[in-house]
Design a protein around this motif. Structure first.
Motif, PDB file in Angstrom:
ATOM      1  N   ARG A 188      52.460  61.136  41.134  1.00 12.54           N
ATOM      2  CA  ARG A 188      51.471  60.274  41.778  1.00 12.54           C
ATOM      3  C   ARG A 188      51.935  58.929  42.032  1.00 12.54           C
ATOM      4  O   ARG A 188      52.885  58.309  41.439  1.00 12.54           O
ATOM      5  CB  ARG A 188      50.063  60.502  41.073  1.00 12.54           C
ATOM      6  CG  ARG A 188      49.340  61.690  40.963  1.00 12.54           C
ATOM      7  CD  ARG A 188      48.961  62.109  42.454  1.00 12.54           C
ATOM      8  NE  ARG A 188      48.265  63.376  42.617  1.00 12.54           N
ATOM      9  CZ  ARG A 188      48.876  64.647  42.720  1.00 12.54           C
ATOM     10  NH1 ARG A 188      50.155  64.633  42.874  1.00 12.54           N
ATOM     11  NH2 ARG A 188      47.822  65.674  42.900  1.00 12.54           N
ATOM     12  N   VAL A 189      51.013  58.152  42.946  1.00 12.97           N
ATOM     13  CA  VAL A 189      51.477  56.669  42.705  1.00 12.97           C
ATOM     14  C   VAL A 189      49.960  55.999  42.369  1.00 12.97           C
ATOM     15  O   VAL A 189      48.827  56.489  42.593  1.00 12.97           O
ATOM     16  CB  VAL A 189      51.557  56.386  44.341  1.00 12.97           C
ATOM     17  CG1 VAL A 189      51.494  54.785  44.556  1.00 12.97           C
ATOM     18  CG2 VAL A 189      52.763  56.766  44.972  1.00 12.97           C
ATOM     19  N   ILE A 190      50.135  54.930  41.308  1.00 10.22           N
ATOM     20  CA  ILE A 190      49.000  54.291  41.030  1.00 10.22           C
ATOM     21  C   ILE A 190      49.066  52.847  41.516  1.00 10.22           C
ATOM     22  O   ILE A 190      49.978  52.228  41.133  1.00 10.22           O
ATOM     23  CB  ILE A 190      48.838  54.290  39.207  1.00 10.22           C
ATOM     24  CG1 ILE A 190      48.980  55.694  38.919  1.00 10.22           C
ATOM     25  CG2 ILE A 190      47.808  53.537  38.739  1.00 10.22           C
ATOM     26  CD1 ILE A 190      47.735  56.382  38.977  1.00 10.22           C
ATOM     27  N   ILE A 191      48.136  52.406  42.214  1.00  5.64           N
ATOM     28  CA  ILE A 191      48.225  51.001  42.781  1.00  5.64           C
ATOM     29  C   ILE A 191      46.984  50.133  41.860  1.00  5.64           C
ATOM     30  O   ILE A 191      45.805  50.747  41.913  1.00  5.64           O
ATOM     31  CB  ILE A 191      47.880  51.050  44.402  1.00  5.64           C
ATOM     32  CG1 ILE A 191      48.572  51.866  45.121  1.00  5.64           C
ATOM     33  CG2 ILE A 191      47.714  49.514  44.702  1.00  5.64           C
ATOM     34  CD1 ILE A 191      48.493  52.207  46.371  1.00  5.64           C
ATOM     35  N   VAL A 192      47.305  49.088  41.335  1.00  2.00           N
ATOM     36  CA  VAL A 192      46.474  48.158  40.579  1.00  2.00           C
ATOM     37  C   VAL A 192      46.705  46.927  41.475  1.00  2.00           C
ATOM     38  O   VAL A 192      47.714  46.366  41.707  1.00  2.00           O
ATOM     39  CB  VAL A 192      46.991  48.229  39.224  1.00  2.00           C
ATOM     40  CG1 VAL A 192      46.185  47.072  38.606  1.00  2.00           C
ATOM     41  CG2 VAL A 192      46.931  49.539  38.602  1.00  2.00           C
ATOM     42  N   ALA A 193      45.505  46.189  41.607  1.00  3.70           N
ATOM     43  CA  ALA A 193      45.356  44.871  42.162  1.00  3.70           C
ATOM     44  C   ALA A 193      44.403  43.852  41.040  1.00  3.70           C
ATOM     45  O   ALA A 193      43.636  44.446  40.616  1.00  3.70           O
ATOM     46  CB  ALA A 193      44.911  44.916  43.403  1.00  3.70           C
ATOM     47  N   PHE A 194      45.011  42.948  40.944  1.00  2.00           N
ATOM     48  CA  PHE A 194      44.042  41.707  40.279  1.00  2.00           C
ATOM     49  C   PHE A 194      43.953  40.428  40.951  1.00  2.00           C
ATOM     50  O   PHE A 194      44.690  40.081  41.691  1.00  2.00           O
ATOM     51  CB  PHE A 194      45.055  41.169  39.010  1.00  2.00           C
ATOM     52  CG  PHE A 194      45.316  42.288  37.861  1.00  2.00           C
ATOM     53  CD1 PHE A 194      44.242  42.840  37.120  1.00  2.00           C
ATOM     54  CD2 PHE A 194      46.670  42.943  37.842  1.00  2.00           C
ATOM     55  CE1 PHE A 194      44.606  43.566  36.188  1.00  2.00           C
ATOM     56  CE2 PHE A 194      46.978  43.794  36.842  1.00  2.00           C
ATOM     57  CZ  PHE A 194      46.213  44.396  36.127  1.00  2.00           C
ATOM     58  N   ARG A 195      42.758  40.197  40.874  1.00  5.10           N
ATOM     59  CA  ARG A 195      42.299  38.871  41.719  1.00  5.10           C
ATOM     60  C   ARG A 195      43.057  37.771  41.298  1.00  5.10           C
ATOM     61  O   ARG A 195      43.016  37.379  40.269  1.00  5.10           O
ATOM     62  CB  ARG A 195      40.856  38.708  41.626  1.00  5.10           C
ATOM     63  CG  ARG A 195      40.019  38.224  42.927  1.00  5.10           C
ATOM     64  CD  ARG A 195      38.721  37.976  42.711  1.00  5.10           C
ATOM     65  NE  ARG A 195      38.034  37.065  41.653  1.00  5.10           N
ATOM     66  CZ  ARG A 195      36.938  37.064  40.890  1.00  5.10           C
ATOM     67  NH1 ARG A 195      36.238  38.126  41.079  1.00  5.10           N
ATOM     68  NH2 ARG A 195      36.767  36.324  40.065  1.00  5.10           N
ATOM     69  N   ARG A 196      43.516  36.870  42.329  1.00  4.70           N
ATOM     70  CA  ARG A 196      44.820  36.026  41.870  1.00  4.70           C
ATOM     71  C   ARG A 196      44.061  34.772  41.127  1.00  4.70           C
ATOM     72  O   ARG A 196      44.914  33.937  40.415  1.00  4.70           O
ATOM     73  CB  ARG A 196      45.257  35.349  43.187  1.00  4.70           C
ATOM     74  CG  ARG A 196      46.631  34.834  42.882  1.00  4.70           C
ATOM     75  CD  ARG A 196      47.385  34.609  44.406  1.00  4.70           C
ATOM     76  NE  ARG A 196      47.827  35.872  44.636  1.00  4.70           N
ATOM     77  CZ  ARG A 196      48.618  36.057  45.836  1.00  4.70           C
ATOM     78  NH1 ARG A 196      48.849  34.793  46.816  1.00  4.70           N
ATOM     79  NH2 ARG A 196      48.952  37.330  46.398  1.00  4.70           N
ATOM     80  N   ASP A 197      42.952  34.556  41.353  1.00  2.00           N
ATOM     81  CA  ASP A 197      42.302  33.426  40.712  1.00  2.00           C
ATOM     82  C   ASP A 197      42.065  33.708  39.005  1.00  2.00           C
ATOM     83  O   ASP A 197      42.072  32.688  38.294  1.00  2.00           O
ATOM     84  CB  ASP A 197      41.020  32.872  41.239  1.00  2.00           C
ATOM     85  CG  ASP A 197      39.832  34.116  41.010  1.00  2.00           C
ATOM     86  OD1 ASP A 197      40.135  35.063  41.363  1.00  2.00           O
ATOM     87  OD2 ASP A 197      38.941  33.617  40.504  1.00  2.00           O
ATOM     88  N   LEU A 198      42.300  34.763  38.780  1.00  5.00           N
ATOM     89  CA  LEU A 198      42.112  35.188  37.202  1.00  5.00           C
ATOM     90  C   LEU A 198      43.231  34.750  36.445  1.00  5.00           C
ATOM     91  O   LEU A 198      43.328  34.649  35.224  1.00  5.00           O
ATOM     92  CB  LEU A 198      41.630  36.684  37.094  1.00  5.00           C
ATOM     93  CG  LEU A 198      40.381  37.211  37.884  1.00  5.00           C
ATOM     94  CD1 LEU A 198      40.218  38.576  37.686  1.00  5.00           C
ATOM     95  CD2 LEU A 198      39.178  36.365  37.490  1.00  5.00           C
ATOM     96  N   GLY A 199      44.548  34.627  37.023  1.00  2.18           N
ATOM     97  CA  GLY A 199      45.580  34.252  36.319  1.00  2.18           C
ATOM     98  C   GLY A 199      46.227  35.350  35.437  1.00  2.18           C
ATOM     99  O   GLY A 199      46.928  35.012  34.468  1.00  2.18           O
ATOM    100  N   VAL A 200      46.229  36.613  36.008  1.00  3.56           N
ATOM    101  CA  VAL A 200      46.565  37.908  35.017  1.00  3.56           C
ATOM    102  C   VAL A 200      48.289  37.774  35.182  1.00  3.56           C
ATOM    103  O   VAL A 200      48.995  37.418  36.192  1.00  3.56           O
ATOM    104  CB  VAL A 200      46.052  38.999  35.704  1.00  3.56           C
ATOM    105  CG1 VAL A 200      47.183  40.429  35.237  1.00  3.56           C
ATOM    106  CG2 VAL A 200      44.728  39.280  35.454  1.00  3.56           C
ATOM    107  N   ASP A 201      48.638  38.035  34.282  1.00  7.27           N
ATOM    108  CA  ASP A 201      50.209  38.001  34.101  1.00  7.27           C
ATOM    109  C   ASP A 201      50.462  39.294  34.447  1.00  7.27           C
ATOM    110  O   ASP A 201      50.476  40.396  33.855  1.00  7.27           O
ATOM    111  CB  ASP A 201      50.722  37.995  32.424  1.00  7.27           C
ATOM    112  CG  ASP A 201      52.304  37.614  32.210  1.00  7.27           C
ATOM    113  OD1 ASP A 201      52.722  38.099  33.182  1.00  7.27           O
ATOM    114  OD2 ASP A 201      52.760  37.137  31.222  1.00  7.27           O
ATOM    115  N   VAL A 202      51.230  39.588  35.636  1.00  3.42           N
ATOM    116  CA  VAL A 202      51.559  40.538  36.271  1.00  3.42           C
ATOM    117  C   VAL A 202      52.712  41.128  35.794  1.00  3.42           C
ATOM    118  O   VAL A 202      52.789  42.474  35.549  1.00  3.42           O
ATOM    119  CB  VAL A 202      51.545  40.353  37.861  1.00  3.42           C
ATOM    120  CG1 VAL A 202      52.008  41.791  38.579  1.00  3.42           C
ATOM    121  CG2 VAL A 202      50.286  39.977  38.309  1.00  3.42           C
TER     122      VAL A 202
END
Length: 435
Positions: free
Chosen positions: A204-218
């Motif tokens: 499968r493909v898992i797509i995860v997105a984080f809102r940029r203003d939160l500063g997540v360490d991608v």
């Protein structure tokens, strides 16, 4: 918030990761019945947010009519698996031109509720060469969901706009008036569920997105979702004897010698088992699932006298019902117990490849086959299929057998979803901002 909730696999997984569900949306009648049987409550037209521990509001019907604005700013995670038929090898593969393509509804949801994170699961067919340009467009559209597509434009024209905006942001020609509040950093991971402890080969493909203003360490998030299990570790466990000893202890008797000998003879003579592989756990097998992965009791396997479509409450669990008429033939081969199961599909009997059939430990004399013995086979029960999808025995499935199997085939394996949801939770906890 869960879109395309289906039978509840991903919703359950995200809940196990510590998130409290605020809303489910689903169109299929039987899937809605399953969700209601497990604690959801039809919402109706009135918008309300559930109390902790209370029933989850369920909106039945077409997601395209769902207004989500009342949840803006209240949602940490938007999760869902848009219908995969447009991209599935088992479908007609029209892709973005197929009216069943529901990715645009995921993007609309992101615009309306601005979640901190998005988790989206889909078939690996989305990564086929013919779909790769559209797949990259999906990722760009999720990165900039507020750059809404003009209804009269093609996706290629919209993609060109997104590309231009992306390039402008990188070199300073474009600006983001939201301060990152409406931009997302997107990570797409192609996975085999077996590499994450699911007793099933499921790509499968898992797509995860984080809102940029939160500063997540991608980059740290990418490291956190590396595989935890491997085939090489399973082979090593079998050769050492650990695998067989574990099943002797669970069942109170050993796996038959003739089964063990057949399985061992079929193992590759050499398999890489380096330091990285040694750090991983063995793949879980179909036999592991039937024995119980998370404290469930072993499922009774001697169903030969009960292939009558009736619930006999064997082992005290529901949906463990024998079904007659299983066949194996060229191109329709069964699941073997000492490997992960084949991909569970949204079919009942005639699914290509024999995904609903299993080869058992029992055998009978047959002079027409090499060795003079033939292993008996039968259909998997719904409960066995649910075990392969890592649904707990307590999860109620509604509808006739065909509908239950369809819900399972369309679901996200609970352990796979839980692994990624926990990684998302950790990433949000460690982010520099939790606004």
């Amino acid at each position: 918030m869960e879109l395309f909730a289906g039978g509840g696999g991903l919703a359950m997984a995200v809940g196990r990761a510590g998130f409290r569900p605020l809303l489910y949306s689903e169109v299929a009648t039987r899937a809605c019945e399953t969700l209601e049987a497990n604690g959801a409550k039809e919402r109706g037209d009135e918008e309300w947010i559930p109390d902790p521990g209370g029933p989850v509001p369920l909106v039945k019907g077409d997601v395209r009519t769902l207004d989500m604005n009342y949840l803006c700013g209240k949602v940490d995670v938007l999760a869902g698996g848009p219908p995969c038929q447009p991209f599935s090898l088992g479908g007609i593969a029209k892709g973005d031109e197929d009216k069943r393509n529901m990715f645009p509804e995921m993007f609309r949801a992101v615009r309306e509720i601005q979640p901190k994170a998005v988790i989206c699961e889909n078939v690996v067919g989305l990564r086929r060469k013919s779909f790769e340009p559209y797949f990259q467009y999906i990722l760009r559209e999720l990165s900039y969901p507020y750059l809404k597509r003009d209804p009269d434009s093609t996706w290629q024209e919209h993609d060109a706009l997104l590309r231009s905006y992306d390039a402008g942001l990188r070199d300073g020609r474009s600006s983001d008036p939201s301060g990152g509040h409406e931009l997302y950093d997107v990570v797409a991971t192609t996975v085999n569920a077996a590499d994450y402890g699911v007793p099933q080969i499921r790509n499968r493909v898992i797509i995860v997105a984080f809102r940029r203003d939160l500063g997540v360490d991608v980059e740290e998030f990418k490291r956190s979702v590396r595989p935890t299990h491997s085939y090489a570790a399973l082979v090593h466990s079998m050769r050492k004897g650990d695998y067989w000893e574990r099943h002797r202890e669970i069942r109170g008797h050993a796996v038959p010698d003739h089964v063990r000998e057949r399985v061992m003879a079929g193992l590759p003579k050499q398999v890489a088992f380096d330091t990285e592989e040694a750090s991983r756990l063995p793949w879980r097998t179909f036999r592991d699932a039937l024995a119980g992965l998370e404290g469930e009791p072993p499922l009774p396997q001697d169903l030969w006298s009960y292939l009558d479509r009736k619930e006999h409450r064997l082992g005290g669990v529901t949906n463990h019902i024998g079904w007659p008429g299983a066949r194996i033939y060229k191109g329709h081969t069964p699941n073997e117990l000492d490997r992960p199961a084949k991909t569970v599909k949204a079919g009942v009997h005639g699914v290509p490849g024999g995904e609903s059939v299993m080869l058992t430990d029992d055998r009978v004399r047959d002079a027409s086959v090499p060795g003079g013995w033939r292993y008996k086979h039968r259909y998997m029960t719904v409960r066995e299929t649910a075990r392969v999808m890592t649904f707990p025995d307590s999860w109620v499935l509604e509808g006739p057998r065909g509908e239950q199997m369809r819900q399972l085939g369309n679901a996200v394996p609970v352990l796979l979803g839980e692994f990624f949801a926990k990684a998302v939770a950790n990433a949000l906890d460690n982010a520099r901002s939790t606004r």
